[in-house]
Scaffold this active site. Structure first.
Site, PDB file in Angstrom:
ATOM      1  N   GLU A 322       0.832  -1.204   0.000  1.00 52.64           N
ATOM      2  CA  GLU A 322       0.000   0.000   0.000  1.00 52.64           C
ATOM      3  C   GLU A 322       0.867   1.256   0.000  1.00 52.64           C
ATOM      4  OE1 GLU A 322      -3.706   1.919   2.549  1.00 52.64           O
ATOM      5  OE2 GLU A 322      -3.359  -0.239   2.593  1.00 52.64           O
ATOM      6  N   HIS A 351       6.525 -27.650   2.544  1.00 52.78           N
ATOM      7  CA  HIS A 351       5.557 -28.529   1.885  1.00 52.78           C
ATOM      8  C   HIS A 351       4.579 -27.729   1.022  1.00 52.78           C
ATOM      9  CE1 HIS A 351       7.100 -31.560   4.656  1.00 52.78           C
ATOM     10  NE2 HIS A 351       6.980 -30.655   5.596  1.00 52.78           N
ATOM     11  N   LYS A 455     -12.963   2.456  -3.033  1.00 50.00           N
ATOM     12  CA  LYS A 455     -14.085   2.828  -2.160  1.00 50.00           C
ATOM     13  C   LYS A 455     -15.158   3.569  -2.939  1.00 50.00           C
ATOM     14  CE  LYS A 455     -11.391   3.158   2.120  1.00 50.00           C
ATOM     15  NZ  LYS A 455     -10.889   4.094   3.171  1.00 50.00           N
TER      16      LYS A 455
END
Length: 528
Positions: A322, A351, A455
Protein backbone atom coordinates in the site's frame (compact mmCIF):
# COMPACT_ATOMS: atom_id res chain seq x y z
CA UNK A 1 28.10 -19.79 -7.05
CA UNK A 2 29.81 -19.10 -3.72
CA UNK A 3 32.00 -21.90 -2.37
CA UNK A 4 32.21 -22.49 1.38
CA UNK A 5 35.27 -20.25 1.78
CA UNK A 6 34.06 -17.25 -0.20
CA UNK A 7 30.65 -17.72 1.45
CA UNK A 8 32.15 -17.46 4.95
CA UNK A 9 34.21 -14.45 3.91
CA UNK A 10 31.17 -12.75 2.40
CA UNK A 11 29.10 -13.59 5.48
CA UNK A 12 31.68 -11.89 7.70
CA UNK A 13 31.62 -8.81 5.48
CA UNK A 14 27.87 -8.49 5.01
CA UNK A 15 26.36 -9.70 8.29
CA UNK A 16 25.50 -6.62 10.34
CA UNK A 17 24.69 -6.84 14.06
CA UNK A 18 22.78 -4.30 16.14
CA UNK A 19 23.06 -5.52 19.74
CA UNK A 20 21.12 -2.59 21.24
CA UNK A 21 17.95 -3.93 19.62
CA UNK A 22 18.85 -7.64 19.54
CA UNK A 23 18.71 -7.78 15.75
CA UNK A 24 21.12 -8.82 13.01
CA UNK A 25 20.87 -8.55 9.24
CA UNK A 26 22.61 -11.00 6.90
CA UNK A 27 22.88 -9.75 3.31
CA UNK A 28 25.63 -12.15 2.25
CA UNK A 29 23.30 -14.28 0.14
CA UNK A 30 22.21 -11.34 -1.99
CA UNK A 31 24.59 -11.35 -4.96
CA UNK A 32 25.12 -7.61 -5.33
CA UNK A 33 28.60 -6.62 -6.55
CA UNK A 34 31.27 -5.27 -4.25
CA UNK A 35 30.93 -1.51 -4.06
CA UNK A 36 27.15 -1.50 -4.55
CA UNK A 37 26.38 -0.23 -1.04
CA UNK A 38 28.92 2.57 -1.39
CA UNK A 39 27.40 3.52 -4.74
CA UNK A 40 24.02 3.94 -3.01
CA UNK A 41 25.33 6.47 -0.48
CA UNK A 42 24.53 9.62 -2.57
CA UNK A 43 20.91 8.48 -3.08
CA UNK A 44 20.58 7.84 0.64
CA UNK A 45 21.71 11.36 1.52
CA UNK A 46 18.43 12.59 0.08
CA UNK A 47 16.49 9.79 1.80
CA UNK A 48 18.06 10.62 5.18
CA UNK A 49 17.27 14.30 4.70
CA UNK A 50 13.64 13.60 3.80
CA UNK A 51 13.22 11.27 6.77
CA UNK A 52 14.63 13.89 9.14
CA UNK A 53 12.18 16.46 7.76
CA UNK A 54 9.29 14.01 8.15
CA UNK A 55 10.15 13.38 11.79
CA UNK A 56 10.42 17.12 12.42
CA UNK A 57 6.82 17.63 11.29
CA UNK A 58 7.06 18.52 7.60
CA UNK A 59 3.97 18.02 5.46
CA UNK A 60 4.98 14.61 4.16
CA UNK A 61 1.60 13.69 2.69
CA UNK A 62 0.78 16.67 0.44
CA UNK A 63 -2.29 14.90 -1.01
CA UNK A 64 -3.99 15.22 2.37
CA UNK A 65 -1.94 18.20 3.63
CA UNK A 66 -0.88 16.37 6.76
CA UNK A 67 2.19 15.40 8.72
CA UNK A 68 3.32 11.79 9.15
CA UNK A 69 4.10 11.16 12.80
CA UNK A 70 4.05 7.48 13.70
CA UNK A 71 7.64 7.82 14.96
CA UNK A 72 6.48 10.25 17.65
CA UNK A 73 4.22 7.59 19.14
CA UNK A 74 7.15 5.75 20.71
CA UNK A 75 9.12 8.88 21.56
CA UNK A 76 6.69 11.78 22.15
CA UNK A 77 9.60 14.14 22.83
CA UNK A 78 10.23 14.20 19.07
CA UNK A 79 6.77 15.59 18.27
CA UNK A 80 6.83 19.08 16.71
CA UNK A 81 4.72 20.60 19.49
CA UNK A 82 4.32 20.17 23.24
CA UNK A 83 0.58 19.75 22.71
CA UNK A 84 1.07 16.65 20.52
CA UNK A 85 3.64 15.23 22.97
CA UNK A 86 1.20 15.60 25.87
CA UNK A 87 -1.63 14.02 23.89
CA UNK A 88 0.48 10.96 23.08
CA UNK A 89 1.73 10.54 26.65
CA UNK A 90 -1.72 11.06 28.15
CA UNK A 91 -3.30 8.59 25.76
CA UNK A 92 -0.78 5.86 26.61
CA UNK A 93 -1.44 6.39 30.33
CA UNK A 94 -5.20 6.21 29.74
CA UNK A 95 -4.85 2.99 27.73
CA UNK A 96 -2.93 1.36 30.58
CA UNK A 97 -5.42 2.61 33.18
CA UNK A 98 -8.42 1.36 31.19
CA UNK A 99 -6.86 -2.04 30.50
CA UNK A 100 -5.89 -2.44 34.16
CA UNK A 101 -9.39 -1.60 35.38
CA UNK A 102 -10.95 -4.01 32.89
CA UNK A 103 -8.54 -6.73 34.03
CA UNK A 104 -9.25 -6.07 37.70
CA UNK A 105 -13.01 -6.01 37.17
CA UNK A 106 -13.38 -2.33 38.07
CA UNK A 107 -14.81 -1.72 34.60
CA UNK A 108 -17.34 -4.47 34.04
CA UNK A 109 -20.50 -5.20 32.03
CA UNK A 110 -22.65 -5.77 35.13
CA UNK A 111 -22.60 -6.53 38.82
CA UNK A 112 -22.37 -10.28 38.30
CA UNK A 113 -20.05 -10.32 35.29
CA UNK A 114 -16.56 -9.30 34.23
CA UNK A 115 -15.10 -8.89 30.77
CA UNK A 116 -13.36 -12.05 29.58
CA UNK A 117 -13.12 -11.36 25.83
CA UNK A 118 -12.92 -8.55 23.34
CA UNK A 119 -13.89 -8.39 19.69
CA UNK A 120 -12.06 -5.83 17.60
CA UNK A 121 -13.92 -4.50 14.57
CA UNK A 122 -11.62 -2.93 12.00
CA UNK A 123 -10.13 -3.42 8.57
CA UNK A 124 -6.69 -3.14 6.97
CA UNK A 125 -4.13 -1.70 9.36
CA UNK A 126 -6.82 -1.30 12.00
CA UNK A 127 -7.08 -5.10 12.21
CA UNK A 128 -3.84 -6.58 10.84
CA UNK A 129 -1.64 -4.93 13.46
CA UNK A 130 -3.73 -6.08 16.44
CA UNK A 131 -4.07 -9.57 14.91
CA UNK A 132 -0.28 -9.80 14.56
CA UNK A 133 0.25 -8.67 18.17
CA UNK A 134 -2.36 -11.10 19.51
CA UNK A 135 -0.96 -14.06 17.62
CA UNK A 136 2.66 -13.23 18.38
CA UNK A 137 2.47 -12.15 22.00
CA UNK A 138 -0.73 -13.25 23.76
CA UNK A 139 -0.16 -16.02 26.30
CA UNK A 140 -3.71 -16.49 27.55
CA UNK A 141 -3.76 -13.66 30.09
CA UNK A 142 -6.37 -10.92 30.50
CA UNK A 143 -8.98 -11.02 27.72
CA UNK A 144 -9.37 -13.49 24.86
CA UNK A 145 -9.24 -11.79 21.42
CA UNK A 146 -11.64 -12.08 18.49
CA UNK A 147 -11.54 -10.09 15.26
CA UNK A 148 -14.10 -8.92 12.73
CA UNK A 149 -12.21 -7.56 9.71
CA UNK A 150 -14.60 -7.81 6.78
CA UNK A 151 -18.18 -7.08 5.73
CA UNK A 152 -18.84 -10.75 4.90
CA UNK A 153 -22.16 -12.00 6.31
CA UNK A 154 -20.87 -15.57 6.63
CA UNK A 155 -17.76 -14.40 8.45
CA UNK A 156 -19.88 -12.32 10.81
CA UNK A 157 -22.12 -15.32 11.53
CA UNK A 158 -19.12 -17.54 12.25
CA UNK A 159 -17.82 -15.00 14.75
CA UNK A 160 -21.21 -14.60 16.42
CA UNK A 161 -21.49 -18.37 16.71
CA UNK A 162 -18.21 -18.38 18.67
CA UNK A 163 -19.50 -15.57 20.88
CA UNK A 164 -23.04 -16.90 21.22
CA UNK A 165 -22.90 -17.42 25.00
CA UNK A 166 -20.13 -14.91 25.63
CA UNK A 167 -21.58 -11.60 24.43
CA UNK A 168 -22.34 -10.30 27.91
CA UNK A 169 -18.68 -10.79 28.87
CA UNK A 170 -17.28 -9.37 25.61
CA UNK A 171 -15.89 -5.88 25.12
CA UNK A 172 -16.29 -4.43 21.62
CA UNK A 173 -13.53 -2.23 20.17
CA UNK A 174 -14.64 -0.33 17.06
CA UNK A 175 -11.56 1.00 15.24
CA UNK A 176 -11.89 3.49 12.39
CA UNK A 177 -9.83 6.66 12.01
CA UNK A 178 -12.36 8.46 9.84
CA UNK A 179 -15.27 6.89 11.68
CA UNK A 180 -17.02 6.22 8.39
CA UNK A 181 -15.18 3.17 7.01
CA UNK A 182 -18.00 1.11 5.51
CA UNK A 183 -16.71 -2.36 6.45
CA UNK A 184 -16.09 -1.35 10.05
CA UNK A 185 -19.38 0.52 10.43
CA UNK A 186 -21.29 -2.45 8.99
CA UNK A 187 -19.55 -4.77 11.45
CA UNK A 188 -20.44 -2.49 14.34
CA UNK A 189 -24.12 -2.45 13.30
CA UNK A 190 -24.16 -6.25 12.97
CA UNK A 191 -22.60 -6.77 16.41
CA UNK A 192 -24.88 -4.13 17.94
CA UNK A 193 -27.87 -6.03 16.52
CA UNK A 194 -26.63 -9.24 18.17
CA UNK A 195 -26.42 -7.47 21.54
CA UNK A 196 -29.92 -6.02 21.16
CA UNK A 197 -31.31 -9.46 20.31
CA UNK A 198 -29.85 -10.74 23.58
CA UNK A 199 -31.40 -7.83 25.49
CA UNK A 200 -27.96 -6.36 26.26
CA UNK A 201 -27.03 -2.68 26.31
CA UNK A 202 -24.42 -2.36 23.56
CA UNK A 203 -23.15 0.98 24.88
CA UNK A 204 -22.02 -0.69 28.13
CA UNK A 205 -19.77 -2.98 26.12
CA UNK A 206 -18.50 -0.61 23.40
CA UNK A 207 -15.28 1.38 22.98
CA UNK A 208 -14.55 3.73 20.07
CA UNK A 209 -11.05 4.23 18.65
CA UNK A 210 -11.35 7.09 16.18
CA UNK A 211 -10.55 10.72 15.43
CA UNK A 212 -12.16 13.37 17.59
CA UNK A 213 -15.38 14.64 16.04
CA UNK A 214 -15.77 11.77 13.57
CA UNK A 215 -19.10 10.10 12.86
CA UNK A 216 -18.10 7.23 15.16
CA UNK A 217 -16.91 9.61 17.89
CA UNK A 218 -20.21 11.46 17.82
CA UNK A 219 -22.16 8.20 17.98
CA UNK A 220 -20.13 6.91 20.93
CA UNK A 221 -20.45 10.21 22.76
CA UNK A 222 -24.20 10.46 22.17
CA UNK A 223 -24.88 6.90 23.30
CA UNK A 224 -22.50 6.97 26.27
CA UNK A 225 -20.13 4.19 25.26
CA UNK A 226 -17.70 2.88 27.86
CA UNK A 227 -14.74 4.82 26.47
CA UNK A 228 -13.43 6.77 23.51
CA UNK A 229 -9.75 6.75 22.52
CA UNK A 230 -8.17 9.09 19.96
CA UNK A 231 -6.53 8.54 16.62
CA UNK A 232 -4.75 11.39 14.87
CA UNK A 233 -4.76 12.38 11.21
CA UNK A 234 -0.95 12.19 11.15
CA UNK A 235 -0.97 8.39 11.69
CA UNK A 236 -1.81 6.25 8.66
CA UNK A 237 -3.55 2.92 9.21
CA UNK A 238 -0.64 0.75 8.05
CA UNK A 239 1.71 2.68 10.37
CA UNK A 240 -0.65 2.61 13.37
CA UNK A 241 0.51 -0.43 15.34
CA UNK A 242 2.21 1.74 18.00
CA UNK A 243 -0.87 3.99 18.25
CA UNK A 244 -4.10 3.25 20.09
CA UNK A 245 -4.90 0.80 17.28
CA UNK A 246 -2.24 -1.62 18.51
CA UNK A 247 -1.67 -0.51 22.09
CA UNK A 248 -5.25 -0.78 23.40
CA UNK A 249 -5.87 -4.39 22.30
CA UNK A 250 -2.31 -5.29 23.34
CA UNK A 251 -2.88 -3.88 26.83
CA UNK A 252 -6.18 -5.75 27.09
CA UNK A 253 -4.27 -8.94 26.21
CA UNK A 254 -1.84 -8.35 29.07
CA UNK A 255 1.06 -7.54 26.71
CA UNK A 256 3.82 -5.27 28.01
CA UNK A 257 3.21 -2.24 25.80
CA UNK A 258 6.04 -0.25 27.39
CA UNK A 259 8.51 -2.91 26.24
CA UNK A 260 6.93 -2.98 22.77
CA UNK A 261 7.25 0.81 22.47
CA UNK A 262 10.82 0.69 23.80
CA UNK A 263 11.86 -1.81 21.12
CA UNK A 264 10.41 0.44 18.43
CA UNK A 265 11.95 3.58 20.01
CA UNK A 266 15.45 2.13 20.19
CA UNK A 267 15.16 0.78 16.65
CA UNK A 268 14.14 4.26 15.49
CA UNK A 269 17.27 5.61 17.12
CA UNK A 270 19.45 3.08 15.27
CA UNK A 271 17.69 3.63 11.92
CA UNK A 272 18.02 7.40 12.27
CA UNK A 273 21.79 7.19 11.72
CA UNK A 274 22.76 8.85 8.41
CA UNK A 275 25.16 6.08 7.40
CA UNK A 276 23.97 3.13 5.33
CA UNK A 277 26.07 0.39 6.94
CA UNK A 278 25.18 1.57 10.46
CA UNK A 279 21.49 1.61 9.62
CA UNK A 280 19.61 -1.70 9.16
CA UNK A 281 16.62 -0.04 7.50
CA UNK A 282 18.85 1.69 4.96
CA UNK A 283 20.61 -1.59 4.21
CA UNK A 284 17.27 -3.34 3.71
CA UNK A 285 16.05 -0.56 1.42
CA UNK A 286 19.27 -0.87 -0.59
CA UNK A 287 18.69 -4.61 -0.97
CA UNK A 288 15.09 -4.07 -2.09
CA UNK A 289 16.37 -1.58 -4.65
CA UNK A 290 19.05 -3.99 -5.88
CA UNK A 291 16.80 -7.07 -5.97
CA UNK A 292 13.88 -5.38 -7.72
CA UNK A 293 16.05 -3.15 -9.95
CA UNK A 294 14.32 -0.12 -8.45
CA UNK A 295 11.19 -1.09 -10.39
CA UNK A 296 9.57 -3.87 -8.40
CA UNK A 297 10.71 -6.45 -10.95
CA UNK A 298 11.03 -9.22 -8.36
CA UNK A 299 8.77 -10.29 -5.49
CA UNK A 300 9.68 -10.43 -1.81
CA UNK A 301 8.81 -13.74 -0.14
CA UNK A 302 8.63 -13.38 3.65
CA UNK A 303 9.30 -16.59 5.57
CA UNK A 304 9.22 -16.26 9.36
CA UNK A 305 10.32 -19.50 11.01
CA UNK A 306 8.09 -19.12 14.04
CA UNK A 307 4.37 -19.87 14.39
CA UNK A 308 3.94 -16.76 16.50
CA UNK A 309 4.84 -14.67 13.45
CA UNK A 310 2.47 -16.30 10.97
CA UNK A 311 0.61 -12.97 10.50
CA UNK A 312 3.83 -11.11 9.71
CA UNK A 313 3.70 -11.71 5.94
CA UNK A 314 0.12 -10.40 5.76
CA UNK A 315 1.03 -7.40 7.88
CA UNK A 316 4.05 -6.57 5.71
CA UNK A 317 2.01 -7.11 2.57
CA UNK A 318 -0.14 -4.12 3.44
CA UNK A 319 2.69 -2.03 4.87
CA UNK A 320 4.87 -2.46 1.79
CA UNK A 321 2.39 -2.77 -1.07
CA UNK A 322 0.00 0.00 0.00
CA UNK A 323 2.94 2.31 0.62
CA UNK A 324 4.96 1.60 -2.52
CA UNK A 325 2.38 0.51 -5.09
CA UNK A 326 1.86 3.85 -6.87
CA UNK A 327 0.95 4.82 -10.42
CA UNK A 328 2.59 8.25 -10.26
CA UNK A 329 5.80 9.45 -8.67
CA UNK A 330 5.99 12.63 -6.60
CA UNK A 331 6.48 14.67 -9.76
CA UNK A 332 3.33 13.30 -11.40
CA UNK A 333 5.22 11.02 -13.82
CA UNK A 334 3.64 7.63 -14.50
CA UNK A 335 5.97 5.02 -13.00
CA UNK A 336 3.69 2.16 -11.81
CA UNK A 337 5.97 1.40 -8.88
CA UNK A 338 5.60 -1.31 -6.24
CA UNK A 339 7.06 -4.35 -4.53
CA UNK A 340 4.96 -7.51 -4.34
CA UNK A 341 5.02 -9.29 -0.96
CA UNK A 342 3.77 -12.74 -0.11
CA UNK A 343 4.64 -15.48 2.33
CA UNK A 344 3.49 -17.82 5.06
CA UNK A 345 5.67 -19.43 7.70
CA UNK A 346 8.42 -22.01 8.01
CA UNK A 347 8.60 -24.89 8.02
CA UNK A 348 5.06 -25.11 6.66
CA UNK A 349 6.40 -23.82 3.36
CA UNK A 350 8.73 -26.79 3.04
CA UNK A 351 5.56 -28.53 1.88
CA UNK A 352 4.04 -25.64 -0.05
CA UNK A 353 5.70 -23.19 -2.44
CA UNK A 354 9.36 -23.67 -1.51
CA UNK A 355 9.41 -26.26 -4.31
CA UNK A 356 8.80 -23.47 -6.83
CA UNK A 357 11.27 -21.17 -5.11
CA UNK A 358 13.96 -23.80 -5.61
CA UNK A 359 13.10 -25.12 -9.06
CA UNK A 360 10.71 -22.65 -10.68
CA UNK A 361 10.91 -19.17 -12.12
CA UNK A 362 13.55 -17.04 -10.40
CA UNK A 363 11.50 -13.85 -9.96
CA UNK A 364 11.83 -13.29 -6.22
CA UNK A 365 14.09 -12.87 -3.23
CA UNK A 366 13.40 -14.38 0.18
CA UNK A 367 13.42 -12.61 3.53
CA UNK A 368 13.91 -15.18 6.28
CA UNK A 369 12.93 -14.18 9.82
CA UNK A 370 14.95 -16.17 12.32
CA UNK A 371 14.12 -16.24 16.04
CA UNK A 372 16.97 -17.53 18.20
CA UNK A 373 15.14 -18.33 21.42
CA UNK A 374 11.90 -20.19 22.07
CA UNK A 375 9.49 -18.98 24.76
CA UNK A 376 9.24 -22.53 26.09
CA UNK A 377 10.91 -22.87 29.50
CA UNK A 378 11.56 -26.60 29.34
CA UNK A 379 12.43 -28.33 26.07
CA UNK A 380 11.44 -31.85 25.13
CA UNK A 381 14.34 -33.85 23.68
CA UNK A 382 13.21 -35.68 20.54
CA UNK A 383 16.45 -37.60 19.97
CA UNK A 384 20.10 -37.29 21.04
CA UNK A 385 19.79 -33.77 22.51
CA UNK A 386 17.78 -32.56 19.50
CA UNK A 387 14.54 -30.64 20.15
CA UNK A 388 11.60 -29.68 17.92
CA UNK A 389 12.98 -26.15 17.84
CA UNK A 390 16.31 -27.49 16.58
CA UNK A 391 14.51 -29.08 13.65
CA UNK A 392 12.77 -25.78 12.87
CA UNK A 393 16.10 -23.96 12.70
CA UNK A 394 17.57 -26.80 10.65
CA UNK A 395 14.80 -26.36 8.09
CA UNK A 396 15.52 -22.63 7.91
CA UNK A 397 19.27 -23.09 7.45
CA UNK A 398 18.82 -25.99 5.05
CA UNK A 399 16.34 -24.09 2.88
CA UNK A 400 18.55 -21.01 2.90
CA UNK A 401 21.53 -23.06 1.74
CA UNK A 402 19.50 -24.89 -0.93
CA UNK A 403 18.29 -21.56 -2.35
CA UNK A 404 21.85 -20.24 -2.53
CA UNK A 405 23.04 -23.35 -4.37
CA UNK A 406 20.24 -22.82 -6.89
CA UNK A 407 21.25 -19.19 -7.44
CA UNK A 408 18.26 -17.81 -5.52
CA UNK A 409 18.89 -14.78 -3.30
CA UNK A 410 17.88 -14.30 0.32
CA UNK A 411 18.12 -11.96 3.28
CA UNK A 412 18.06 -13.25 6.85
CA UNK A 413 16.84 -11.04 9.70
CA UNK A 414 17.54 -12.52 13.12
CA UNK A 415 15.96 -11.45 16.40
CA UNK A 416 16.68 -12.92 19.81
CA UNK A 417 13.11 -13.68 20.85
CA UNK A 418 9.47 -13.24 19.80
CA UNK A 419 8.65 -10.92 22.69
CA UNK A 420 7.24 -7.36 22.84
CA UNK A 421 10.63 -5.62 22.73
CA UNK A 422 12.04 -7.51 19.73
CA UNK A 423 8.76 -7.45 17.81
CA UNK A 424 8.61 -3.68 18.31
CA UNK A 425 12.14 -3.38 16.92
CA UNK A 426 11.43 -5.69 13.97
CA UNK A 427 8.31 -3.82 12.87
CA UNK A 428 10.04 -0.46 13.27
CA UNK A 429 12.83 -1.63 10.94
CA UNK A 430 10.30 -2.42 8.22
CA UNK A 431 8.43 0.88 8.70
CA UNK A 432 11.64 2.87 8.22
CA UNK A 433 12.71 0.67 5.28
CA UNK A 434 9.49 1.50 3.47
CA UNK A 435 10.13 5.22 3.97
CA UNK A 436 13.70 5.02 2.70
CA UNK A 437 12.80 2.90 -0.32
CA UNK A 438 9.99 5.31 -1.24
CA UNK A 439 12.56 8.12 -1.29
CA UNK A 440 14.89 6.07 -3.50
CA UNK A 441 12.15 5.49 -6.10
CA UNK A 442 10.55 8.94 -5.60
CA UNK A 443 7.02 7.91 -4.59
CA UNK A 444 4.76 9.10 -1.77
CA UNK A 445 4.66 6.24 0.75
CA UNK A 446 1.99 7.89 2.87
CA UNK A 447 -1.11 8.10 0.68
CA UNK A 448 -3.30 5.45 -1.01
CA UNK A 449 -5.18 6.88 -4.01
CA UNK A 450 -5.90 3.43 -5.42
CA UNK A 451 -7.70 2.39 -2.23
CA UNK A 452 -9.82 5.53 -2.39
CA UNK A 453 -10.77 4.74 -6.00
CA UNK A 454 -11.93 1.29 -4.90
CA UNK A 455 -14.08 2.83 -2.16
CA UNK A 456 -15.68 5.22 -4.64
CA UNK A 457 -16.38 2.35 -7.02
CA UNK A 458 -18.06 0.38 -4.24
CA UNK A 459 -20.22 3.40 -3.45
CA UNK A 460 -21.48 3.50 -7.05
CA UNK A 461 -22.32 -0.22 -6.93
CA UNK A 462 -24.34 0.26 -3.72
CA UNK A 463 -26.18 3.16 -5.36
CA UNK A 464 -27.04 0.90 -8.30
CA UNK A 465 -28.22 -1.91 -5.99
CA UNK A 466 -30.57 0.44 -4.13
CA UNK A 467 -32.02 1.74 -7.41
CA UNK A 468 -32.47 -1.80 -8.81
CA UNK A 469 -34.25 -2.90 -5.66
CA UNK A 470 -36.56 0.15 -5.69
CA UNK A 471 -37.31 -0.16 -9.41
CA UNK A 472 -38.30 -3.83 -9.21
CA UNK A 473 -40.49 -3.22 -6.17
CA UNK A 474 -42.29 -0.42 -8.02
CA UNK A 475 -43.35 -2.95 -10.68
CA UNK A 476 -44.01 -6.21 -8.81
CA UNK A 477 -44.56 -9.26 -11.00
CA UNK A 478 -43.16 -7.58 -14.13
CA UNK A 479 -39.95 -9.27 -15.31
CA UNK A 480 -37.32 -7.02 -16.87
CA UNK A 481 -34.06 -7.86 -18.65
CA UNK A 482 -30.67 -6.59 -17.58
CA UNK A 483 -30.62 -4.00 -20.36
CA UNK A 484 -34.10 -2.71 -19.49
CA UNK A 485 -33.23 -2.41 -15.82
CA UNK A 486 -29.89 -0.69 -16.52
CA UNK A 487 -31.67 1.84 -18.76
CA UNK A 488 -34.44 2.44 -16.24
CA UNK A 489 -32.15 3.16 -13.27
CA UNK A 490 -29.93 5.55 -15.23
CA UNK A 491 -26.91 3.31 -15.89
CA UNK A 492 -27.39 2.35 -19.56
CA UNK A 493 -23.74 1.44 -20.12
CA UNK A 494 -23.23 -0.56 -16.92
CA UNK A 495 -25.09 -3.75 -17.91
CA UNK A 496 -22.35 -6.03 -16.66
CA UNK A 497 -22.45 -4.58 -13.15
CA UNK A 498 -26.26 -4.58 -13.17
CA UNK A 499 -26.19 -8.26 -14.17
CA UNK A 500 -23.78 -9.14 -11.33
CA UNK A 501 -25.97 -7.30 -8.80
CA UNK A 502 -29.15 -9.02 -10.04
CA UNK A 503 -27.52 -12.46 -9.88
CA UNK A 504 -26.40 -11.76 -6.33
CA UNK A 505 -29.86 -10.62 -5.25
CA UNK A 506 -31.62 -13.52 -6.99
CA UNK A 507 -29.35 -16.03 -5.21
CA UNK A 508 -30.59 -14.83 -1.81
CA UNK A 509 -34.15 -16.09 -1.47
CA UNK A 510 -35.06 -13.77 1.39
CA UNK A 511 -34.44 -10.71 -0.82
CA UNK A 512 -37.51 -11.61 -2.91
CA UNK A 513 -35.91 -11.17 -6.34
CA UNK A 514 -36.98 -13.88 -8.81
CA UNK A 515 -35.47 -14.88 -12.12
CA UNK A 516 -37.24 -16.14 -15.26
CA UNK A 517 -35.45 -18.10 -18.01
CA UNK A 518 -34.67 -16.44 -21.35
CA UNK A 519 -33.37 -17.52 -24.73
CA UNK A 520 -29.79 -17.24 -23.49
CA UNK A 521 -27.82 -16.87 -20.27
CA UNK A 522 -28.07 -13.09 -20.37
CA UNK A 523 -31.65 -12.80 -21.59
CA UNK A 524 -33.31 -13.74 -18.29
CA UNK A 525 -35.93 -11.56 -16.65
CA UNK A 526 -35.84 -10.38 -13.04
CA UNK A 527 -38.85 -9.39 -10.92
CA UNK A 528 -40.24 -9.19 -7.40
Amino acid sequence: MMDKHSGWKRFQEYCFCYPEIGLSLDLSRMFFPDGFINEMEPAFKKAFHEMAALEAGAISNPDENRMVGHYWLRDPRLAPSREISCEIEGNTREIKRFASEVGQGVIRPGKERIFRNFVLIGIGGSALGPQLLADALWDGGFLKPYFLDNTDADGIDLLLKKLRDKLEETLVLVVSKSGGTVETYNGMLEIRHAYLEKGLDFAKHAVAVTMAGSKLDQLASGEGWLARFPLWDWVGGRFSITSTVGLLPAALLGIDIDSFLEGARLCDRVTRKPDVCSNPAALLAAMWYYAADGRGKRDMVVLPYKDRLQYLARYLQQLVMESLGKELDRGGVRVNQGLTVYGNKGSTDQHAYVQQLLDGVNNFFVTFIEVLSDNRKKHVVIEKNVTSGDYLRAFLLGTRQALTRKGRESITITIKKADPFHLGALLAVFERTVGFYASLVNVNAYHQPGVELGKKGAGVVIEMLIKIYSYLHEKPGEARTVGEIAQAIGFPFEEETVYKILEFLAAQEERGIKKTPGDGLFDCGYFV
